[in-house]
Motif scaffolding. Sequence first.
Motif, PDB file in Angstrom:
ATOM      1  N   ARG A  23       1.276  -1.663  -0.484  1.00  0.00           N
ATOM      2  CA  ARG A  23       0.077  -0.242  -0.135  1.00  0.00           C
ATOM      3  C   ARG A  23       0.532   1.825  -0.194  1.00  0.00           C
ATOM      4  NH1 ARG A  23      -4.278   0.029   3.638  1.00  0.00           N
ATOM      5  NH2 ARG A  23      -5.046   1.620   2.910  1.00  0.00           N
ATOM      6  N   ALA A  24       1.859   1.047   1.043  1.00  0.00           N
ATOM      7  CA  ALA A  24       2.703   2.713   0.651  1.00  0.00           C
ATOM      8  C   ALA A  24       3.334   3.399  -0.421  1.00  0.00           C
ATOM      9  CB  ALA A  24       3.048   2.694   2.338  1.00  0.00           C
ATOM     10  N   LEU A  25       4.490   1.754  -0.854  1.00  0.00           N
ATOM     11  CA  LEU A  25       5.457   1.655  -1.500  1.00  0.00           C
ATOM     12  C   LEU A  25       5.354   0.250  -2.814  1.00  0.00           C
ATOM     13  CD1 LEU A  25       8.201   2.590   1.102  1.00  0.00           C
ATOM     14  CD2 LEU A  25       7.950   3.984  -0.303  1.00  0.00           C
ATOM     15  N   PHE A  28       8.568  -0.914  -4.113  1.00  0.00           N
ATOM     16  CA  PHE A  28       9.730  -1.325  -3.466  1.00  0.00           C
ATOM     17  C   PHE A  28       9.467  -3.057  -3.488  1.00  0.00           C
ATOM     18  CE2 PHE A  28      11.099   3.116  -3.189  1.00  0.00           C
ATOM     19  CZ  PHE A  28      12.341   3.305  -3.463  1.00  0.00           C
ATOM     20  N   VAL A  29       8.295  -3.447  -3.142  1.00  0.00           N
ATOM     21  CA  VAL A  29       7.707  -5.043  -3.765  1.00  0.00           C
ATOM     22  C   VAL A  29       8.678  -5.754  -3.894  1.00  0.00           C
ATOM     23  CG1 VAL A  29       5.416  -6.465  -4.087  1.00  0.00           C
ATOM     24  CG2 VAL A  29       5.234  -3.523  -2.846  1.00  0.00           C
ATOM     25  N   ASN A  34       8.022 -15.482  -3.015  1.00  0.00           N
ATOM     26  CA  ASN A  34       8.716 -15.935  -2.018  1.00  0.00           C
ATOM     27  C   ASN A  34      10.061 -15.552  -1.109  1.00  0.00           C
ATOM     28  OD1 ASN A  34       8.097 -18.591  -2.036  1.00  0.00           O
ATOM     29  ND2 ASN A  34       9.268 -18.618  -4.161  1.00  0.00           N
ATOM     30  N   SER A  35      10.261 -13.878  -1.654  1.00  0.00           N
ATOM     31  CA  SER A  35      11.422 -13.434  -1.196  1.00  0.00           C
ATOM     32  C   SER A  35      10.866 -12.112  -0.051  1.00  0.00           C
ATOM     33  CB  SER A  35      11.748 -11.674  -2.094  1.00  0.00           C
ATOM     34  OG  SER A  35      12.362 -12.255  -3.168  1.00  0.00           O
ATOM     35  N   VAL A  36      11.250 -11.994   1.204  1.00  0.00           N
ATOM     36  CA  VAL A  36      10.776 -11.200   2.206  1.00  0.00           C
ATOM     37  C   VAL A  36      10.770  -9.922   2.531  1.00  0.00           C
ATOM     38  CG1 VAL A  36      10.923 -11.851   4.774  1.00  0.00           C
ATOM     39  CG2 VAL A  36      10.903 -14.292   3.398  1.00  0.00           C
ATOM     40  N   HIS A  37       9.903  -9.557   2.655  1.00  0.00           N
ATOM     41  CA  HIS A  37      10.051  -8.116   3.336  1.00  0.00           C
ATOM     42  C   HIS A  37      10.612  -7.416   4.707  1.00  0.00           C
ATOM     43  CE1 HIS A  37       8.044  -8.075  -0.635  1.00  0.00           C
ATOM     44  NE2 HIS A  37       8.466  -6.821  -0.707  1.00  0.00           N
ATOM     45  N   ALA A  38      10.052  -8.753   5.251  1.00  0.00           N
ATOM     46  CA  ALA A  38       9.865  -9.038   6.822  1.00  0.00           C
ATOM     47  C   ALA A  38      11.176  -8.247   7.203  1.00  0.00           C
ATOM     48  CB  ALA A  38       8.884  -9.133   7.619  1.00  0.00           C
ATOM     49  N   HIS A  39      12.430  -7.725   7.828  1.00  0.00           N
ATOM     50  CA  HIS A  39      13.741  -7.910   7.602  1.00  0.00           C
ATOM     51  C   HIS A  39      14.278  -7.549   8.947  1.00  0.00           C
ATOM     52  CE1 HIS A  39      13.652  -3.940   5.438  1.00  0.00           C
ATOM     53  NE2 HIS A  39      15.055  -4.662   6.067  1.00  0.00           N
ATOM     54  N   VAL A  40      15.835  -7.053   9.451  1.00  0.00           N
ATOM     55  CA  VAL A  40      15.979  -6.168  10.469  1.00  0.00           C
ATOM     56  C   VAL A  40      17.445  -6.616   9.330  1.00  0.00           C
ATOM     57  CG1 VAL A  40      17.498  -6.738  12.223  1.00  0.00           C
ATOM     58  CG2 VAL A  40      15.430  -8.016  12.850  1.00  0.00           C
ATOM     59  N   THR A  41      18.161  -5.145   9.147  1.00  0.00           N
ATOM     60  CA  THR A  41      19.109  -4.545   8.127  1.00  0.00           C
ATOM     61  C   THR A  41      20.444  -4.986   9.484  1.00  0.00           C
ATOM     62  OG1 THR A  41      17.668  -3.131   6.799  1.00  0.00           O
ATOM     63  CG2 THR A  41      20.202  -2.997   7.289  1.00  0.00           C
ATOM     64  N   VAL A  42      21.317  -5.014   8.571  1.00  0.00           N
ATOM     65  CA  VAL A  42      22.260  -5.667   9.737  1.00  0.00           C
ATOM     66  C   VAL A  42      23.306  -4.834   8.966  1.00  0.00           C
ATOM     67  CG1 VAL A  42      22.218  -7.692  10.900  1.00  0.00           C
ATOM     68  CG2 VAL A  42      22.989  -7.724   8.594  1.00  0.00           C
ATOM     69  N   LEU A  43      23.812  -4.396   7.316  1.00  0.00           N
ATOM     70  CA  LEU A  43      24.644  -3.613   6.963  1.00  0.00           C
ATOM     71  C   LEU A  43      24.102  -2.904   5.664  1.00  0.00           C
ATOM     72  CD1 LEU A  43      27.124  -1.998   7.445  1.00  0.00           C
ATOM     73  CD2 LEU A  43      28.252  -3.596   5.779  1.00  0.00           C
ATOM     74  N   TYR A 158      17.043  -2.416  -3.423  1.00  0.00           N
ATOM     75  CA  TYR A 158      16.085  -1.692  -3.114  1.00  0.00           C
ATOM     76  C   TYR A 158      15.996  -1.140  -3.582  1.00  0.00           C
ATOM     77  CZ  TYR A 158      16.208  -4.586   1.000  1.00  0.00           C
ATOM     78  OH  TYR A 158      15.986  -5.444   1.617  1.00  0.00           O
ATOM     79  N   GLU A 159      15.165  -0.979  -4.801  1.00  0.00           N
ATOM     80  CA  GLU A 159      14.652   0.263  -6.360  1.00  0.00           C
ATOM     81  C   GLU A 159      13.647   0.278  -6.734  1.00  0.00           C
ATOM     82  OE1 GLU A 159      17.233   2.094 -10.089  1.00  0.00           O
ATOM     83  OE2 GLU A 159      17.635  -0.633  -9.594  1.00  0.00           O
ATOM     84  N   PRO A 160      12.773   1.224  -6.820  1.00  0.00           N
ATOM     85  CA  PRO A 160      11.479   1.380  -7.598  1.00  0.00           C
ATOM     86  C   PRO A 160      11.072   0.840  -8.754  1.00  0.00           C
ATOM     87  CG  PRO A 160      12.103   3.862  -6.843  1.00  0.00           C
ATOM     88  CD  PRO A 160      13.278   2.869  -6.949  1.00  0.00           C
ATOM     89  N   GLY A 161      10.518  -0.205  -9.040  1.00  0.00           N
ATOM     90  CA  GLY A 161       9.820  -1.064 -10.757  1.00  0.00           C
ATOM     91  C   GLY A 161      11.640  -2.512 -10.235  1.00  0.00           C
ATOM     92  N   ARG A 162      12.773  -2.642  -8.843  1.00  0.00           N
ATOM     93  CA  ARG A 162      13.750  -3.539  -9.668  1.00  0.00           C
ATOM     94  C   ARG A 162      14.541  -4.013  -8.041  1.00  0.00           C
ATOM     95  NH1 ARG A 162      18.095  -1.277 -12.261  1.00  0.00           N
ATOM     96  NH2 ARG A 162      18.924  -3.250 -12.850  1.00  0.00           N
TER      97      ARG A 162
END
Length: 180
Positions: A23-25, A28-29, A34-43, A158-162
């Motif tokens: 809904r918001a972005l 960026f989906v 199978n890719s997971v959006h929920a994450h903890v960034t480590v770097l 992470y890039e819009p559309g890519r």
Amino acid sequence: MAHSAIVIPVPALEPLVRPRMQRALPGFVFADPNSVHAHVTVLGPFVSAEQVGAELLDRLRGIFARTRPFAFTVAGTRHTFEDGTVYLKPEPAEPFCALTDTLWRAYPGYPPYGSPSTAPLPHVTLAYGWAPSVGDVDEAEPAFPIRCTAAMACLNWYEPGRSTTMASFVLGGAEGAAVA
């Protein structure tokens, strides 16, 4: 705004995070379901897409092979950074911080969140302060607390559309990186 990041996926929170992203972005989906959006960034931000090659992936594979999987819990209490970003905290934070430190030492040109003076606070983002507000989202609210195991790391772009998962690494495993 395009960037890579090394993240620990949190699949148990995907039903909460993905609808918000859609809904918001929507740009960026990830196209791969199978890719997971929920994450903890480590770097992150990390290397440019052009810098991702066999040498980088082999080095990351070695780091993650020496990183043991670890358990953590997400209580469900929502917190807000000063910029309006809403997030959940994984506890304990120490294994995430240790992994960030290991990666930053291996790649000193890429400080966490782009700032060597900012101590990272491990978190799972629910809503970005800079993104459009989505109001109420029909989301599957998980039964908190959620007990999770960090067993994999991903190099995401992470890039819009890519946006995509570029490579995945098994923590503590000798298995090779799966390159998307």
